[in-house]
Design an enzyme around this catalytic site. Structure first.
Site, PDB file in Angstrom:
ATOM      1  N   TYR A 161       0.778  -1.287   0.117  1.00 34.72           N
ATOM      2  CA  TYR A 161      -0.002  -0.005  -0.029  1.00 34.72           C
ATOM      3  C   TYR A 161       0.926   1.213   0.183  1.00 34.72           C
ATOM      4  O   TYR A 161       0.706   2.119  -0.829  1.00 34.72           O
ATOM      5  CB  TYR A 161      -0.761  -0.018   1.143  1.00 34.72           C
ATOM      6  CG  TYR A 161      -1.686   1.138   1.355  1.00 34.72           C
ATOM      7  CD1 TYR A 161      -3.113   1.300   0.469  1.00 34.72           C
ATOM      8  CD2 TYR A 161      -1.813   2.218   2.111  1.00 34.72           C
ATOM      9  CE1 TYR A 161      -3.826   2.247   0.605  1.00 34.72           C
ATOM     10  CE2 TYR A 161      -2.380   3.241   2.266  1.00 34.72           C
ATOM     11  CZ  TYR A 161      -3.672   3.229   1.469  1.00 34.72           C
ATOM     12  OH  TYR A 161      -4.624   4.257   1.398  1.00 34.72           O
ATOM     13  N   LYS A 165       0.907   4.004  -3.039  1.00 34.84           N
ATOM     14  CA  LYS A 165       0.488   5.522  -3.009  1.00 34.84           C
ATOM     15  C   LYS A 165       1.727   6.215  -3.133  1.00 34.84           C
ATOM     16  O   LYS A 165       1.429   7.446  -3.683  1.00 34.84           O
ATOM     17  CB  LYS A 165       0.095   5.670  -1.420  1.00 34.84           C
ATOM     18  CG  LYS A 165      -1.161   5.030  -1.047  1.00 34.84           C
ATOM     19  CD  LYS A 165      -2.401   5.562  -2.166  1.00 34.84           C
ATOM     20  CE  LYS A 165      -3.666   5.025  -1.891  1.00 34.84           C
ATOM     21  NZ  LYS A 165      -4.780   5.165  -2.710  1.00 34.84           N
TER      22      LYS A 165
END
Length: 246
Positions: A161, A165
């Site tokens: 994640y 991002k």
């Protein structure tokens, strides 16, 4: 809250059947935008969100199902929105699954799903939205990131994640540069802990998580007509959070 006039605009918010995405749909509907509610599996929740959007001022609202990491699904999604509501003027890439386990405990499928949905989903939706925006010399793209990702935030837990991002922010800035002469802006909004999170750390900045309204305020700023010179930026909606690991 900011009240940009979105009358006559069509907005697509990915991952908007529930949670942050749903509240962003409502904020856009409140300001007169026709709204497309995207979902992957939550069809009933998406239908309810679309109905509420109409009640709150959207001239029209529709639901669209897609796996945003699948090129064919993304193409079908945009075709459906264009047929029902017209060219997508506002695109909010909100889909962003995460994997909170230690990276060594994740299967390849779990790891890849996070990267695909966050990075490839953003890429595919932006690529498909751009021709229509360029044709009318106007468009607003807002990609949802994660607070402190651009500071190199990393942890053995939720690693894909954080990696994804950071990629989303890099892509956003590249996109802003590539569309600077097209009447299009591309920006990012990056929350930390949000009011619907499953867990809350003990050291929340300002003693609370970010509200849906906090996040909507940042998104609406980028959508305002007077924000047309602002592109390639990232607003961290985190109350001033700075992780110790950074």
């Amino acid at each position: 809250m900011l009240r940009p006039d979105l009358s006559g605009r069509t907005a697509l918010v990915t991952g908007s059947a529930t949670g942050v995405g749903r509240e962003l749909v409502f904020a856009l509907a409140d300001r007169g935008a026709s709204t497309a509610v995207h979902y992957r599996t939550s069809d009933e929740a998406a239908a309810a969100t679309a109905e509420t959007a109409r009640e709150r001022g959207a001239p029209d609202a529709t639901t669209v199902q897609a796996d945003v990491a699948d090129p064919d699904d993304v193409e079908a999604m945009f075709e459906a929105v264009e047929a029902d509501l017209g060219t997508v003027d506002v695109l909010v890439n909100n889909v962003g699954p995460f994997a909170p386990d230690h990276w060594e405990d994740l299967s390849y499928e779990e790891w890849n799903t996070v990267l695909q949905a966050n990075v490839n989903g953003t890429y595919l939706c932006c690529k498909r939205a751009l021709p229509g925006m360029r044709d009318q010399s106007w468009g607003r793209i807002v990609n949802v990131g994660y607070a402190s990702a651009e500071k190199g935030l990393m942890s053995p837990k939720n690693a894909p994640y954080f990696i994804a991002k950071q990629g989303v922010l890099m892509f956003t800035r590249m996109l802003a540069a590539d569309t600077r002469d097209d009447g299009i802006t591309a920006n990012a909004v990056s929350p930390y802990v949000v009011e619907n999170s499953d867990e809350f750390p003990d050291d929340l900045p300002r003693g609370r998580p970010a509200s849906f309204e906090d996040i909507a305020q940042a998104v609406l700023f980028f959508l305002d007509e007077d924000s047309g010179y602002i592109s390639g930026e990232n607003v961290e909606v985190d109350g001033g959070w700075l992780p110790e690991s950074v």
